[in-house]
Scaffold this motif. Structure first.
Motif, PDB file in Angstrom:
ATOM      1  N   ALA A 129      32.982 -12.775 -29.749  1.00 35.54           N
ATOM      2  CA  ALA A 129      33.638 -11.955 -28.726  1.00 35.54           C
ATOM      3  C   ALA A 129      32.625 -11.421 -27.720  1.00 35.54           C
ATOM      4  CB  ALA A 129      34.388 -10.809 -29.392  1.00 35.54           C
ATOM      5  N   THR A 130      31.450 -11.028 -28.180  1.00 36.19           N
ATOM      6  CA  THR A 130      30.408 -10.547 -27.276  1.00 36.19           C
ATOM      7  C   THR A 130      29.919 -11.663 -26.365  1.00 36.19           C
ATOM      8  OG1 THR A 130      29.711  -8.845 -28.857  1.00 36.19           O
ATOM      9  CG2 THR A 130      28.124  -9.467 -27.172  1.00 36.19           C
ATOM     10  N   ILE A 131      29.744 -12.848 -26.921  1.00 36.04           N
ATOM     11  CA  ILE A 131      29.335 -13.988 -26.097  1.00 36.04           C
ATOM     12  C   ILE A 131      30.391 -14.266 -25.028  1.00 36.04           C
ATOM     13  CG2 ILE A 131      28.972 -16.487 -26.113  1.00 36.04           C
ATOM     14  CD1 ILE A 131      27.616 -16.155 -28.840  1.00 36.04           C
ATOM     15  N   GLN A 132      31.674 -14.232 -25.411  1.00 36.25           N
ATOM     16  CA  GLN A 132      32.750 -14.488 -24.454  1.00 36.25           C
ATOM     17  C   GLN A 132      32.799 -13.425 -23.355  1.00 36.25           C
ATOM     18  OE1 GLN A 132      33.757 -17.761 -24.887  1.00 36.25           O
ATOM     19  NE2 GLN A 132      35.862 -17.107 -24.682  1.00 36.25           N
ATOM     20  N   ALA A 133      32.586 -12.163 -23.754  1.00 35.68           N
ATOM     21  CA  ALA A 133      32.751 -11.059 -22.809  1.00 35.68           C
ATOM     22  C   ALA A 133      31.517 -10.800 -21.951  1.00 35.68           C
ATOM     23  CB  ALA A 133      33.116  -9.777 -23.564  1.00 35.68           C
ATOM     24  N   ALA A 134      30.329 -11.136 -22.436  1.00 38.81           N
ATOM     25  CA  ALA A 134      29.092 -10.750 -21.739  1.00 38.81           C
ATOM     26  C   ALA A 134      28.316 -11.936 -21.184  1.00 38.81           C
ATOM     27  CB  ALA A 134      28.200  -9.940 -22.685  1.00 38.81           C
ATOM     28  N   THR A 135      28.937 -13.112 -21.160  1.00 36.82           N
ATOM     29  CA  THR A 135      28.325 -14.276 -20.519  1.00 36.82           C
ATOM     30  C   THR A 135      29.392 -14.996 -19.716  1.00 36.82           C
ATOM     31  OG1 THR A 135      28.779 -15.726 -22.406  1.00 36.82           O
ATOM     32  CG2 THR A 135      26.647 -14.605 -22.387  1.00 36.82           C
ATOM     33  N   SER A 136      28.962 -15.877 -18.837  1.00 34.87           N
ATOM     34  CA  SER A 136      29.913 -16.664 -18.057  1.00 34.87           C
ATOM     35  C   SER A 136      29.229 -17.938 -17.575  1.00 34.87           C
ATOM     36  CB  SER A 136      30.431 -15.870 -16.848  1.00 34.87           C
ATOM     37  OG  SER A 136      29.354 -15.508 -15.994  1.00 34.87           O
ATOM     38  N   GLY A 137      30.039 -18.908 -17.180  1.00 36.07           N
ATOM     39  CA  GLY A 137      29.524 -20.136 -16.596  1.00 36.07           C
ATOM     40  C   GLY A 137      28.574 -20.888 -17.509  1.00 36.07           C
TER      41      GLY A 137
END
Length: 475
Positions: free
Chosen positions: A133-141
């Motif tokens: 969830a942290t990876i999904q919410a705090a990263t992009s592209g």
């Protein structure tokens, strides 16, 4: 005279801080711990049994208690992280994992170890969903794609490395700890992880926090317990009446769960597992593929550990090191995974299934020709090819499942995915392990191993065929 409208200031919630390199390392370290601990006990079970005077049924509970608690509570852990803050639950879950690992390592008897393992599984369920969830919410592209690839590589490598590490730690017997070191080693790792996490992991939560779905949580727990407990304990207990009654409860509880979730969704409430998630084609098809892959993976690891120690007469170190080629090939192949996916899309999974099937065939051939003189050299070609094939599947499947999940539901999406995987891992040990142990007295261990490998091969074929239905590119 005309009035000039004064613009109103709209206070918006600030965007979460980006997950940097140190933060990504920290959450991946945490992701490795629960998976390592699921597999690390496989080669330690004979030593645990001798030291604590535990029979086969109790030893099965050492494995199953952890796996069942982990699977049952994962979705709830993801929801609570969305609600109260993922960093907060991540830190709490990691601290609890360290404490329960210490309790496992200090357990004075078998039942104390089982209780500590159940608590350790619950701690894992609080910690692991927050990673994805942290990876999904705090990263992009591209950063998110790279982070998800590294997560998948970490997860796959952890499952193999756990078994290798277990053999080394048991044999090392540092300070006379024996099997206890496979749990005690977690404590300094957790202390290090907490020190990093407090400085590097950003706080994220859902923009629209959703309350806990009590009825859905209870029904999901009942369904998973009704399936996993009898399958893991049934053979050792002699398949008493309660195991069949429990299995009969599973479809009823599952049907009731989905009915309650649909009703809550239609009424405007927030279910534990929103049915709308399953309208996402990538999530639905990815989860279906994780089932046969994970069942085959965990069943293979368990059966090979038993066969090499009890049939081929290898010690825990040799039994663990026999899987080292698989781990090494997985690691190096997974590094090339993102570039291969960028060029060839999801057909990389199809190629991975073909490689894994070839690897299993080579392992079966080695067992058929060399048994019982089967060791590292005999397993090297098949293990390396199978490991490369697995590395082309698992990390990509993680990316596919979560590629379309909205950030606000990152915790729920990751909880659903990890629950599917963990329940499948437990099912693999229960089903393929039961098949192997049931056949061994009648056909001999070599033929039981070959039959189990053939069943896993069928699962690999199924995964390859299902991969043809995936979209060619990943969002």
């Amino acid at each position: 005279m005309t009035e000039t409208a004064t613009p109103r200031l709209v206070r918006s919630r600030p965007e979460p801080a980006a997950l940097g390199g140190a933060g990504l390392f920290t959450v991946l370290l945490a992701a490795a711990l629960p998976l390592v601990d699921f597999f690390i006990v496989n080669v330690a079970l004979p030593t645990i049994g001798r030291d604590l005077g535990a029979g086969e049924s109790l030893l099965a509970l050492v494995v199953a208690g952890y796996g069942v608690a982990y699977a049952v509570l994962l979705v709830l852990g993801g929801r609570l992280g969305d609600l109260f803050g993922r960093r907060r639950f991540f830190l709490g879950g990691m601290a609890a994992f360290g404490v329960t690992s210490l309790a496992c390592g200090l357990a004075p008897d078998a039942w104390s170890l089982v209780a500590a393992r159940i608590a350790q599984g619950a701690a894992s369920a609080a910690m692991l969903p927050q990673v994805l969830a942290t990876i999904q919410a705090a990263t992009s592209g591209p950063r998110r794609a790279r982070a998800m690839s590294l997560y998948g590589a970490t997860a796959g490598l952890s499952m193999v490395a756990g078994q290798v590490l277990g053999g080394l730690l048991v044999a090392a017997d540092l300070w006379g700890t024996g099997w206890r070191l496979v749990f005690l080693v977690n404590v300094p790792v957790v202390v290090l992880g907490l020190a990093f996490a407090t400085r590097t992991v950003p706080e994220t939560r859902s923009r629209r926090p959703e309350p806990v779905d009590g009825p859905g949580t209870v029904l999901l727990a009942v369904a998973l317990l009704a399936l996993l407990v009898p399958l893991t304990e049934g053979r050792a207990a002699g398949w008493p009446l309660w195991t069949w009654l429990s299995l009969a409860v599973f479809p009823v509880a599952t049907g009731a769960f989905f009915a309650v979730e649909r009703r809550a969704d239609r009424a405007g409430r927030t279910p534990l597992v929103p049915p709308s998630l399953f309208t996402l084609v990538t999530l639905r098809r990815g989860l279906v593929m994780i089932l046969p892959f994970s069942i085959g993976f965990s069943g293979f690891m368990f059966v090979v550990a038993v066969a090499l120690q009890q049939g081929a007469g290898l010690g825990p170190v040799a039994a663990g090191l026999a899987l080292a080629p698989l781990a090494v090939a997985f690691f190096f192949t997974s590094l090339a995974g993102p570039r291969l996916v960028a060029r060839h899309g999801t057909r990389v999974i199809t190629a991975g299934a073909l490689l894994q099937g070839l690897g299993l065939a080579l392992i079966a051939l080695a067992a058929w020709r060399s048994w019982p003189d089967l060791g590292v050299l005999g397993l090297l070609p098949g293990g390396a090819v199978a490991g490369a094939g697995q590395a082309l599947q698992l990390p990509v499947l993680y990316r596919i499942v979560l590629s379309e999940v909205p950030t606000a539901r990152a915790g729920v999406g990751s909880g659903v995915m990890t629950t599917t995987q963990q329940a499948s891992l437990a099912l693999g040990v229960a089903t393929l392990g039961t098949l192997f142990l049931t056949l061994t007295p009648h056909t001999g261990m070599r033929d039981a191993l070959l039959t189990t490998l053939l069943v896993q091969f069928a699962g690999v074929v199924l995964t390859g065929l299902l991969s043809l239905r995936l979209p060619r590119t990943i969002g």
